[in-house]
Design a protein around this motif. Structure first.
Motif, short mmCIF file in Angstrom:
data_model
loop_
_atom_site.label_atom_id
_atom_site.label_comp_id
_atom_site.label_asym_id
_atom_site.label_seq_id
_atom_site.Cartn_x
_atom_site.Cartn_y
_atom_site.Cartn_z
N PRO A 41 -12.64 6.78 0.54
CA PRO A 41 -13.00 5.47 -0.01
C PRO A 41 -14.21 4.81 0.62
CG PRO A 41 -11.07 5.29 1.40
CD PRO A 41 -11.35 6.74 1.26
N HIS A 42 -14.57 5.16 1.87
CA HIS A 42 -15.67 4.50 2.56
C HIS A 42 -16.91 5.39 2.67
CE1 HIS A 42 -12.58 1.73 4.78
NE2 HIS A 42 -12.67 1.49 3.49
N GLY A 99 0.83 -1.20 0.00
CA GLY A 99 0.00 0.00 0.00
C GLY A 99 0.87 1.24 0.00
N SER A 105 -19.42 2.46 3.81
CA SER A 105 -19.59 1.81 5.11
C SER A 105 -19.95 2.80 6.22
CB SER A 105 -18.30 1.06 5.49
OG SER A 105 -17.20 1.94 5.54
N LYS A 139 -6.06 11.16 1.98
CA LYS A 139 -6.91 9.97 2.08
C LYS A 139 -7.61 10.03 3.42
CE LYS A 139 -7.08 4.94 1.67
NZ LYS A 139 -6.35 3.72 1.28
N GLU A 156 -15.18 4.30 -3.40
CA GLU A 156 -14.72 3.22 -4.29
C GLU A 156 -14.48 1.90 -3.58
OE1 GLU A 156 -10.69 4.99 -3.08
OE2 GLU A 156 -12.78 5.60 -3.23
N ASP A 157 -14.32 1.93 -2.24
CA ASP A 157 -14.14 0.68 -1.48
C ASP A 157 -15.44 0.19 -0.84
OD1 ASP A 157 -11.50 0.63 -2.17
OD2 ASP A 157 -10.75 1.38 -0.25
N GLY A 158 -16.57 0.82 -1.20
CA GLY A 158 -17.85 0.47 -0.60
C GLY A 158 -18.21 1.44 0.51
N ASP A 187 -9.21 11.34 -1.57
CA ASP A 187 -9.81 10.02 -1.65
C ASP A 187 -10.60 9.77 -0.37
OD1 ASP A 187 -10.46 7.38 -2.16
OD2 ASP A 187 -8.48 6.59 -1.67
#
Length: 325
Positions: A239-240, A181, A272, A211, A268-270, A237
């Protein structure tokens, strides 16, 4: 009949008591005292020659003043309610040495304020060395420079807590060399609020400028640019999912950017966590490269609200759900 006289208390040697009090005050001057805030002076010829010495001695509520100079040192700040201040961002420099395999400064305490210093050249074996590793909650940074670190700021989960950064600089940070990562200018895990004001991000390497896994991410009046040599991925970003506000920023993706798709990407990662709003307004977005890129790539079901943005070069407005005004 004469009244009995009460016995008189013995005469105390007042002069001797005064002397002992004066000696005690001299011996304890400048030392931190439990329950009382103290000011700890750091630097050559000061009571604490290095920031790490002050960090080891600090108690809740203390003020730490770090004189101008370059300190080959790292420090672990465990007390709460600390105020840590350098002489100026370009003259008080903490460099090269990392603590606990994490970073130059590590904050475990809550309600810490840090200002007017530089954290530079953080390196660790897993390519995740941070200028500042935030392990506590409610951190405020003002006029702090992060230069040539693997991660600029890396923050652990602190539900309901905040990180606020003002008038600061992130320069030449980031890496994707570790294989597990990337490291970024800023990477915060699950916290309540990440708020950035009037801060510059320039020539990030491979990772993202920002991020954020925060429940609310706000970027206001900032300059986020690759320049001719930066190779960043996303600018922001999320992502969640989570609430997002981008307002009055200058955003530029350069010719060497390693991700052409968009400046801001969400979900983009779902998704949540709740995403109550996505507001992107009055920003300037320049794509300075031979490719197209979206200002917003929205992968949530929350409609993004884009208003009053200026698109330059090969910039596009929106991919995904939302409205462009």
């Amino acid at each position: 009949m004469l009244a009995k006289q009460r016995p008189q208390p013995p005469v105390r040697p007042v002069g001797l008591i005064a002397v002992w009090l004066a000696v005690f005050a001299l011996l304890t001057a400048g030392l931190p005292r439990p329950g009382l805030a103290a000011t700890l002076e750091v630097g050559a010829g000061k009571p604490y020659p290095m920031p790490s010495a002050a960090a080891a001695a600090a108690h809740d509520g203390d003020h730490i003043n770090i004189a101008a100079g370059s300190y080959f040192d790292c420090a672990v700040w465990r007390a709460n309610d600390l105020t840590i201040r350098g002489a100026a961002a370009d003259t008080t420099v903490i460099t090269d040495k990392t603590c606990q395999g994490k970073g130059l400064f590590i904050t475990y305490g809550n309600n810490i304020k840090i200002s007017d210093l530089t954290l530079t050249r953080a390196r660790v074996a897993d390519f995740n060395g941070a200028g500042l590793r935030a392990e506590g909650g409610n951190l405020t940074l003002e006029r702090v420079r992060f230069v040539n670190d693997q991660d600029g700021l890396l923050a652990a989960p602190a539900p309901g807590k905040s990180i606020i950064i003002r008038d600061s600089l992130f320069l030449h940070n980031g890496t994707c060399e570790g294989g597990g990562g990337c490291a970024h200018d800023i990477y915060v895990n699950e916290i309540g609020l990440l708020r950035l004001e009037h801060t510059r991000f320039f020539e990030t390497r491979s990772g993202h400028h920002i991020k954020s896994l925060a429940h609310q991410t706000e970027v206001i009046g900032c300059d986020l640019a690759d320049g001719p040599n930066g190779s960043s991925s996303y600018v922001v970003d999320v992502p969640h999912g989570g609430g997002v506000l981008l307002r009055d920023n200058h955003i530029e993706k350069g010719p060497k950017s390693e991700n052409h798709s968009s400046a801001l990407i969400i979900g983009e990662d779902g998704v949540s966590q709740p995403t109550p709003e996505i507001v992107v307004e009055h920003n300037t977005f320049l794509v300075d490269g031979d490719y197209n890129s979206y200002l917003v790539n929205n992968m949530t079901a929350t409609e993004a609200q884009l208003k009053g943005n200026t698109l330059q070069g090969n910039a596009k407005a929106l991919r995904g759900d939302g409205v462009v005004h």
